[in-house]
Design a protein around this motif. Structure first.
Motif, mmCIF file in Angstrom:
data_model
loop_
_atom_site.group_PDB
_atom_site.id
_atom_site.type_symbol
_atom_site.label_atom_id
_atom_site.label_comp_id
_atom_site.label_asym_id
_atom_site.label_seq_id
_atom_site.Cartn_x
_atom_site.Cartn_y
_atom_site.Cartn_z
ATOM 1 N N ARG A 14 -3.161 12.740 -6.080
ATOM 2 C CA ARG A 14 -1.842 13.104 -6.391
ATOM 3 C C ARG A 14 -1.090 12.089 -5.635
ATOM 4 N N SER A 15 -1.379 10.901 -5.689
ATOM 5 C CA SER A 15 -0.490 9.663 -4.915
ATOM 6 C C SER A 15 -0.913 8.571 -5.952
ATOM 7 N N ARG A 16 -0.148 7.368 -5.574
ATOM 8 C CA ARG A 16 -0.595 6.065 -6.427
ATOM 9 C C ARG A 16 -2.126 5.785 -6.143
ATOM 10 N N SER A 17 -2.738 6.456 -5.460
ATOM 11 C CA SER A 17 -4.236 5.857 -5.358
ATOM 12 C C SER A 17 -4.963 6.406 -6.414
ATOM 13 N N ASN A 37 -5.431 13.599 3.502
ATOM 14 C CA ASN A 37 -4.485 14.465 3.168
ATOM 15 C C ASN A 37 -3.161 14.073 3.711
ATOM 16 N N LEU A 38 -2.409 13.477 2.727
ATOM 17 C CA LEU A 38 -0.843 13.151 3.072
ATOM 18 C C LEU A 38 -0.099 14.247 3.495
ATOM 19 N N ARG A 39 -0.208 15.176 2.835
ATOM 20 C CA ARG A 39 0.608 16.456 3.213
ATOM 21 C C ARG A 39 0.078 16.943 4.630
ATOM 22 N N GLU A 42 -2.562 13.092 7.590
ATOM 23 C CA GLU A 42 -3.846 12.413 8.167
ATOM 24 C C GLU A 42 -3.313 10.697 7.871
ATOM 25 N N ASN A 43 -2.498 10.427 7.212
ATOM 26 C CA ASN A 43 -2.269 8.980 6.951
ATOM 27 C C ASN A 43 -1.456 8.389 8.160
ATOM 28 N N ARG A 44 -0.826 9.172 9.010
ATOM 29 C CA ARG A 44 0.147 8.811 10.054
ATOM 30 C C ARG A 44 -0.523 8.882 11.375
ATOM 31 N N GLN A 45 -1.951 9.194 11.201
ATOM 32 C CA GLN A 45 -2.702 9.426 12.470
ATOM 33 C C GLN A 45 -3.115 7.891 13.091
ATOM 34 N N MET A 54 0.715 0.446 7.644
ATOM 35 C CA MET A 54 1.752 0.987 6.796
ATOM 36 C C MET A 54 1.394 2.690 6.727
ATOM 37 N N GLY A 55 0.123 2.725 6.777
ATOM 38 C CA GLY A 55 -0.070 4.332 6.770
ATOM 39 C C GLY A 55 0.030 4.821 5.327
ATOM 40 N N LYS A 56 -0.343 3.886 4.585
ATOM 41 C CA LYS A 56 -0.066 4.275 3.006
ATOM 42 C C LYS A 56 -1.482 4.239 2.176
ATOM 43 N N VAL A 57 -1.582 4.792 1.104
ATOM 44 C CA VAL A 57 -2.663 4.806 0.229
ATOM 45 C C VAL A 57 -2.279 4.188 -1.081
ATOM 46 N N PRO A 58 -2.931 3.553 -1.861
ATOM 47 C CA PRO A 58 -4.319 3.211 -1.743
ATOM 48 C C PRO A 58 -4.291 2.074 -0.908
ATOM 49 N N ALA A 59 -5.660 2.047 -0.225
ATOM 50 C CA ALA A 59 -6.143 0.872 0.674
ATOM 51 C C ALA A 59 -7.675 0.703 0.459
ATOM 52 N N THR A 68 -4.159 -3.907 0.569
ATOM 53 C CA THR A 68 -3.242 -3.002 0.129
ATOM 54 C C THR A 68 -2.337 -3.590 -1.005
ATOM 55 N N GLU A 69 -1.540 -2.860 -1.405
ATOM 56 C CA GLU A 69 -0.528 -3.142 -2.627
ATOM 57 C C GLU A 69 -1.576 -3.131 -3.923
ATOM 58 N N GLN A 70 -0.994 -2.219 -4.898
ATOM 59 C CA GLN A 70 -1.836 -2.167 -5.918
ATOM 60 C C GLN A 70 -1.973 -2.926 -6.772
ATOM 61 N N PRO A 71 -0.948 -4.030 -6.939
ATOM 62 C CA PRO A 71 -1.500 -5.331 -8.007
ATOM 63 C C PRO A 71 -2.544 -5.930 -7.152
HETATM 64 N N1 LIG Z 1 3.502 -0.607 -1.951
HETATM 65 C C1 LIG Z 1 2.531 0.389 -1.904
HETATM 66 C C2 LIG Z 1 2.915 1.768 -1.971
HETATM 67 C C3 LIG Z 1 1.892 2.559 -1.784
HETATM 68 C C4 LIG Z 1 2.494 4.111 -1.308
HETATM 69 O O1 LIG Z 1 3.813 4.164 -1.316
HETATM 70 N N2 LIG Z 1 1.629 5.033 -1.271
HETATM 71 C C5 LIG Z 1 2.369 6.437 -0.941
HETATM 72 C C6 LIG Z 1 1.490 7.374 -1.773
HETATM 73 S S1 LIG Z 1 1.939 7.339 -3.556
HETATM 74 C C7 LIG Z 1 2.077 6.658 0.435
HETATM 75 O O2 LIG Z 1 0.769 6.335 0.776
HETATM 76 N N3 LIG Z 1 2.679 7.751 1.023
HETATM 77 C C8 LIG Z 1 2.660 8.287 2.195
HETATM 78 C C9 LIG Z 1 3.419 7.715 3.480
HETATM 79 O O3 LIG Z 1 4.057 6.684 3.286
HETATM 80 O O4 LIG Z 1 3.499 8.416 4.526
HETATM 81 C C10 LIG Z 1 1.440 -0.141 -3.211
HETATM 82 O O5 LIG Z 1 1.651 -0.549 -4.113
HETATM 83 O O6 LIG Z 1 0.324 0.268 -2.907
#
Ligand SMILES: N[C@@H](CCC(=O)N[C@@H](CS)C(=O)NCC(=O)O)C(=O)O
Length: 212
Positions: A14-17, A37-39, A42-45, A54-59, A68-71
Motif C-alpha cells: 500500500r505504498s509506492r514500493s 509497517n509505515l503505519r 517502523e520506517n522512522r526507527q 529519508m525513512g522512506k520506501v521503496p529502498a 532510493t528513488e523509484q526511477p
Molecule cells: N521520492 C521517493 C518517494 C518515496 C515515498 O514517498 N515513499 C512513501 C510511501 S509511498 C514513504 O515511504 N512514506 C513514509 C514516510 O515518509 O514516513 C521515491 O520516488 O521513491
C-alpha cells in the motif's frame, strides 16, 4: 554457476514500493524482503534511518550501496537482472526514450500530481521544472495512445513504474478519463507477474493489518 545478486528490498504494501515488488516479480529476481509497517512508524526507527536517512520506501541495498528513488531503483534492478530483458541498454535507439520516461515520472509527474492532490496552484510554467498536472498527464496519455506499451512494442521496466502508479491513481479516481490509459492499465494489470505481485502484497497487507 553464476551466483544471484544479493538485494535487500525495504518494502511496504500500500505504498509506492508495491510497484517495485511488481518489477521484482517481472524480473523473477530473488530478493531479501524486509517489510516495514509505515503505519506503525517502523520506517522512522533509528535502525531504518541508519539505512535510509529519508525513512522512506521503496529502498534497496545491493553490495552495500543504498538505492532510493523509484526511477533509479527501476533502472538499477532491470539492469541487475538483464535476463528478463526489461532494461534498455546503452547503444539501443530506445535508450533515450526509456530514460526520459523513467526520469519524467520522478521529476515532472509526481510533483505535478502532488500539486493537484493538495489543490495547490502549479508554479508558473517558466519557473517550475514541471508543468501543471493536466499538461503533464496529457503528455503521458498521448504517449500511451499508440501502445501497446510506453515505448511501443517493447515492454520495459518503465511500464512497470508507470503502470503501477497510474493503476493506483485510477483506483483512487484521481485520473482524468482517458480510454487509451485505461486500455494500457488493463494490459499491464493482466500480466501474470503483476497479478502474482498484487496477490502477494494483498496477503502481506492483510498480515500487517494495513487494509483496515
Ligand atoms: N521520492 C521517493 C518517494 C518515496 C515515498 O514517498 N515513499 C512513501 C510511501 S509511498 C514513504 O515511504 N512514506 C513514509 C514516510 O515518509 O514516513 C521515491 O520516488 O521513491
Amino acid at each position: 554457476m553464476p551466483t544471484q545478486p544479493h538485494v535487500v528490498f525495504y518494502h511496504s504494501p500500500r505504498s509506492r514500493s508495491e510497484g517495485v515488488r511488481r518489477l521484482i516479480e517481472e524480473l523473477s529476481a530473488k530478493v531479501d524482503l524486509k517489510p516495514l509497517n509505515l503505519r506503525a512508524g517502523e520506517n522512522r526507527q533509528p535502525s531504518y534511518l541508519r539505512i535510509n536517512p529519508m525513512g522512506k520506501v521503496p529502498a534497496i541495498v545491493h553490495d552495500g550501496a543504498l538505492v532510493t528513488e523509484q526511477p533509479a531503483i527501476y533502472q538499477y534492478l532491470a539492469e541487475l537482472f538483464p535476463e528478463a530483458g526489461l532494461h534498455v541498454p546503452a547503444g539501443d535507439p530506445l535508450r533515450g526514450p526509456y530514460l526520459r520516461w523513467l526520469a519524467f515520472y520522478g521529476s515532472s509527474f509526481e510533483p505535478a500530481l502532488l500539486d493537484r492532490a493538495l489543490k495547490r496552484e502549479a508554479a508558473p510554467a517558466g519557473t517550475a521544472g514541471h508543468g501543471d498536472f493536466d499538461s503533464v498527464f496529457g503528455i503521458v496519455a498521448q504517449q500511451l495512445e499508440s501502445g501497446p506499451w510506453l515505448l511501443g512494442e517493447r515492454f520495459t521496466a518503465a511500464d512497470v513504474l508507470w503502470g503501477s502508479a497510474l493503476h493506483w491513481l485510477s483506483v483512487w479516481k484521481m485520473l482524468p478519463e482517458q480510454p487509451a490509459v485505461q486500455a494500457y492499465l488493463q494490459r499491464v494489470m493482466a500480466r501474470p507477474a503483476i497479478q502474482s505481485a498484487v496477490e502477494k502484497d494483498n496477503a502481506l497487507a492483510k498480515e500487517m493489518g494495513l487494509d483496515s
